[in-house]
Structures are given as C-alpha cells and as structure tokens.
Design a protein around this motif. Structure first.
Motif, PDB file in Angstrom:
ATOM      1  N   PHE A 104       0.817  -1.217   0.000  1.00  0.00           N
ATOM      2  CA  PHE A 104       0.000   0.000   0.000  1.00  0.00           C
ATOM      3  C   PHE A 104       0.854   1.271   0.000  1.00  0.00           C
ATOM      4  CE2 PHE A 104      -2.479   3.350   2.104  1.00  0.00           C
ATOM      5  CZ  PHE A 104      -3.632   3.336   1.332  1.00  0.00           C
ATOM      6  N   PHE A 105       1.872   1.318   0.904  1.00  0.00           N
ATOM      7  CA  PHE A 105       2.683   2.528   1.055  1.00  0.00           C
ATOM      8  C   PHE A 105       3.927   2.534   0.170  1.00  0.00           C
ATOM      9  CE2 PHE A 105       0.540   2.328   5.261  1.00  0.00           C
ATOM     10  CZ  PHE A 105      -0.092   3.567   5.234  1.00  0.00           C
ATOM     11  N   GLY A 106       4.341   1.365  -0.292  1.00  0.00           N
ATOM     12  CA  GLY A 106       5.541   1.294  -1.115  1.00  0.00           C
ATOM     13  C   GLY A 106       6.827   1.180  -0.330  1.00  0.00           C
ATOM     14  N   SER A 107       6.735   1.080   1.023  1.00  0.00           N
ATOM     15  CA  SER A 107       7.923   0.911   1.857  1.00  0.00           C
ATOM     16  C   SER A 107       7.512   0.264   3.175  1.00  0.00           C
ATOM     17  CB  SER A 107       8.604   2.259   2.135  1.00  0.00           C
ATOM     18  OG  SER A 107       7.907   2.975   3.137  1.00  0.00           O
ATOM     19  N   TYR A 108       8.525  -0.120   3.962  1.00  0.00           N
ATOM     20  CA  TYR A 108       8.281  -0.765   5.249  1.00  0.00           C
ATOM     21  C   TYR A 108       8.404   0.203   6.432  1.00  0.00           C
ATOM     22  CZ  TYR A 108       8.472  -5.512   3.272  1.00  0.00           C
ATOM     23  OH  TYR A 108       8.223  -6.671   2.589  1.00  0.00           O
ATOM     24  N   THR A 109       8.488   1.486   6.181  1.00  0.00           N
ATOM     25  CA  THR A 109       8.713   2.441   7.275  1.00  0.00           C
ATOM     26  C   THR A 109       7.597   2.396   8.317  1.00  0.00           C
ATOM     27  OG1 THR A 109       9.954   3.929   5.836  1.00  0.00           O
ATOM     28  CG2 THR A 109       9.018   4.872   7.841  1.00  0.00           C
ATOM     29  N   VAL A 110       6.345   2.392   7.889  1.00  0.00           N
ATOM     30  CA  VAL A 110       5.219   2.408   8.831  1.00  0.00           C
ATOM     31  C   VAL A 110       5.213   1.174   9.736  1.00  0.00           C
ATOM     32  CG1 VAL A 110       2.704   2.385   9.049  1.00  0.00           C
ATOM     33  CG2 VAL A 110       3.799   3.922   7.407  1.00  0.00           C
ATOM     34  N   PRO A 111       5.320  -0.057   9.202  1.00  0.00           N
ATOM     35  CA  PRO A 111       5.334  -1.207  10.117  1.00  0.00           C
ATOM     36  C   PRO A 111       6.542  -1.229  11.044  1.00  0.00           C
ATOM     37  CG  PRO A 111       5.690  -1.916   7.838  1.00  0.00           C
ATOM     38  CD  PRO A 111       5.240  -0.500   7.794  1.00  0.00           C
ATOM     39  N   PHE A 112       7.713  -0.783  10.592  1.00  0.00           N
ATOM     40  CA  PHE A 112       8.892  -0.774  11.462  1.00  0.00           C
ATOM     41  C   PHE A 112       8.722   0.216  12.618  1.00  0.00           C
ATOM     42  CE2 PHE A 112      11.812  -2.266   7.762  1.00  0.00           C
ATOM     43  CZ  PHE A 112      11.453  -3.575   8.023  1.00  0.00           C
TER      44      PHE A 112
END
Length: 425
Positions: free
Chosen positions: A386-394
């Motif tokens: 959805f966001f195109g990166s893993y920043t939010v889950p990390f």
C-alpha cells in the motif's frame, strides 16, 4: 550405578540438551526460509508480497497454536516419539514443495503442514526438556535452547540464500530436507525422554524422580490450563507482552527484513548475512538472559529488553536508507535481544503457575506471541504493497515494544512462600 554419567562424571542430560538445541536450530532455520523464498516466488509465480505474506502468517499462527497441545503430547507420548514424528511430517511437507504450482498448495504445505510440524519443535519443546532434566541452572538451559532459534538463522540463512541465488530455491529446500533426515536418525538413537529412564536424577537433585504419567485429555488439559491462566493478571500481561514480542521479531524482521533490504538494492545473500549476524548476537544475548533470569527480577529484565528493542526498530528505517554501517549497528543492537525475552517469561510463568502446568501455560503465552507475529507478517506485507515501503510497520513495531516495556513492570512480584510451594511441585 547412575547410568546418566560417563566414567568421567559427565551428565547425560547435556547430550539431551545438545540434541534438543540442534533440533530447535534446524526447525528455526526452516521456519525462516520464507524470507529468502519471497522474492523468488514473486518472480516465478507472479504472486504479490501480500499473498505470500498471508501464507507465512498462517504458518506462524499455527506454529504457535499447536504449542499448548504439543506440551500435552510431549508429556503423554514422550519427547523422543513426538520429535521423530514431527520431523518426519516436516520432511514430507518440504519434499513436496518444489512440485507445487498454485498458491493454495503453498498455503497447505507451508501455512498448515509445516506450520504445525515445526510448531511441535519450538520453544515448548525446550521448556519441557529443561523441566524434565534440570532443577539447577534451568534458566541458563532455557536461554541456550531459546538461542538455538537465532543460531538456526546464523547457520542456515546465508547458506540457503547462496544456494537459492546460485542454483535455485528448490535446491535450498532439498538441503533442509537432508538436514531433517540426518537429525531424525540422531534423535531416534540418542534422545531420551526423562532422566528416570536411565536411572538418573535431574541435574541439581539428589535422587531419581519418577515422572508423573500424563492422564489428562490431550485436547481438554491445555484448555483447562488456559482457563486457569485467564483468571490471572500475570497471564494476561505475559501474553500481552509476548504478543508484541512476536509482532516485532519473527513476524516482522524475520519475515520482511530481506525483502526490505531488496527495496534498497541490497542483495539477498548480504541481507541474509545481516539476519545471521543478528542470530550470532542473539545466541550471546539470549544465553546471557537465561543466566540473568536465575539472578535478577525477570520483570525488569523484560522492561529493558522491550525498551531497547523498541529503540532499535525506530532506528531501522534510517539505517536502511543510510547504508551498511548503520545496518550493521542495527543488526548488533537488535540481535542482542531478539528473543532474550523468553527465559524471564518462562521463569515468571513457572513462578506463577508451578512446574506441572508451566509448559502448557507457556504454550498459550507463545500462542499470543505467534498471533502478534502472524499479524505483523501479513500486515507488514500488505502495508508495503500500500505505502511502497516498510517504514510504517517498522516504526509501529518500535512504539508497541516501548508499550510492552511498561506492561512488563506491571507484572506482580510473586511472594517467596508461593515460589517455594511451586518449587516443591
């Protein structure tokens, strides 16, 4: 003569611990394989990351759910028999994997069969073996066995990643099957269920103790243990903190660090090496944690473990963008406390519920761990799409770890009289 000791006085229980360590090591290495299979499966089958993550999520959930029932089966049928059957089932599941052609087959083989099979060879096995063979140094033993999960990544992931890159993912699966077959033979020949079977006393005890034969229902006894646990505030706090533990370890980092590195152009073999480095430092950190849990208040150990892990996860998005040096710092710092939370959690569960029920109670705490891991495994993949990166889950995982640190200090400190009563069980 005490058959548990060699002519040099070596305690046979240490051989049992070594076999259990290697079993947990191989099982953990196999459970971590989807992280190196995710990118090849995307290319070969066209499955998106969210779909692959859903299979991993199912496997992680069942891996945890089988824990309490595994504890009952280990007591009823014997440790060696359960280990042999579980490894045989897992070997068959892996052997069929290279021939799959559809996502539902991957779900069946890795989500269901491998999830249940490897779940029988998980932390509950280590706790059960430690409870049978050791009275003294139990915290250290639990720490060593828990650390085997990290060591599995240390030994397996770089090798399997290199095989995958060089000759294809199918050969990495065959390598795992070969390791399982060799280990199955070792367990069948040298593993023992209890020191009483060879006329021995548990380590730290003066005389052999005949094990109590498990007479309860394999299905009902774990549920009864759950009912007892749910009446305790300590159980909910342990389960809650362990939910966040799973959310921030094997569900998130164990599953998604390699593909996250791929987003920044870091090769699979190098990313697997980072996980292996974490495994090396967690081997040290978790073993040390077992030693510390024999000597210090486990609640405050958990406070520091979760707090430091949360800070490291908040640092991870910056480390991925910054470069190799920052990732190396993250790997060392995070690795030291990857699963260092297990020995103090085991001790708190045993103190609260006693030795007889601690295996099944801890099994339910592990279910909460795997629920958290399952949520992270799927959620992180979906958010990446959805966001195109893993920043939010990390970043989310970092903050929930800080919350878990506060939960840990809310666990009641059990009184000395109750602790002595449980120790006598």
């Amino acid at each position: 003569m005490d058959e548990s000791r060699t002519k040099t006085g070596f305690y046979y229980g240490w051989i049992v611990i070594l076999i259990t360590f290697v079993t947990l090591l191989v099982s953990a290495g196999i459970r971590s394989m989807p992280s190196i299979l995710m990118l090849p499966f995307e290319k070969e089958y066209g499955w998106n990351r969210g779909s692959i993550s859903s299979v991993v999520s199912t496997g992680i959930f069942l891996y945890g759910l089988i824990g309490p029932f595994s504890a009952a089966m280990l007591e009823k049928f014997g440790i060696r028999k359960v280990m042999v059957i579980s490894m045989a089932v897992l070997a068959v599941s892996l052997s069929v994997t290279p021939f799959m052609t559809a996502l539902w087959q991957f779900e069946l083989l890795w989500g269901v069969v491998a999830g249940l099979g490897s779940g029988m060879l998980a932390n509950v096995l280590g706790v059960t073996v430690a409870n049978h063979w050791f009275v003294k140094r139990k915290g250290l033993v639990v720490g060593m066995l828990t650390a085997s999960a990290a060591t599995g990544q240390l030994l397996f992931l770089p090798m399997l990643a290199q095989i995958t890159v060089s000759v294809g993912w199918r050969y990495s699966v065959y390598t795992a099957v070969a390791a399982l077959i060799v280990l199955l033979v070792v367990v069948a020949i040298w593993m023992r269920n209890d020191p009483y079977d060879i006329g021995a006393a548990p380590y730290g005890s003066e005389s052999p103790v005949k094990p109590v034969f498990f007479t309860g229902s394999l299905f009902l006894a774990p549920l009864q243990a759950l009912r007892e646990g749910m009446a305790s505030k300590t159980f909910w706090l342990l389960a809650g903190t362990f939910f966040f533990c799973g959310f921030s370890t094997n569900g998130l980092i164990g599953t998604h660090l390699i593909p996250a590195c791929g987003d920044f152009g870091i090769a699979e073999v190098m990313a697997a090496g980072l996980l292996a480095l974490m495994g090396l430092f967690d081997l040290l950190g978790t073993t040390l944690s077992g030693w510390l849990s024999d000597r210090f208040d486990s609640r405050w150990l958990l406070f520091w473990y979760y707090g430091l892990r949360g800070l490291s996860l908040l640092f991870l998005p910056y480390a991925l963008a910054a470069g190799p040096t920052e990732l190396l710092i993250f790997s060392v710092f995070y690795g030291l406390d990857w699963i260092a939370t297990v020995p103090p959690t085991v001790k708190l569960a045993a103190n609260e519920f006693g030795r007889a029920k601690s295996g099944m109670i801890f099994g339910w705490v592990v279910v909460a761990h795997q629920l958290g891991a399952s949520a992270a495994a799927y959620g992180a993949g979906a958010m990446r799409d959805f966001f195109g990166s893993y920043t939010v889950p990390f970043v989310t995982a970092g903050f929930v770890c800080l919350f878990a640190a506060l939960m840990a200090v809310r666990i009641a400190k059990i009184g000395a009289a109750v602790r002595q009563s449980h120790a006598a069980q």
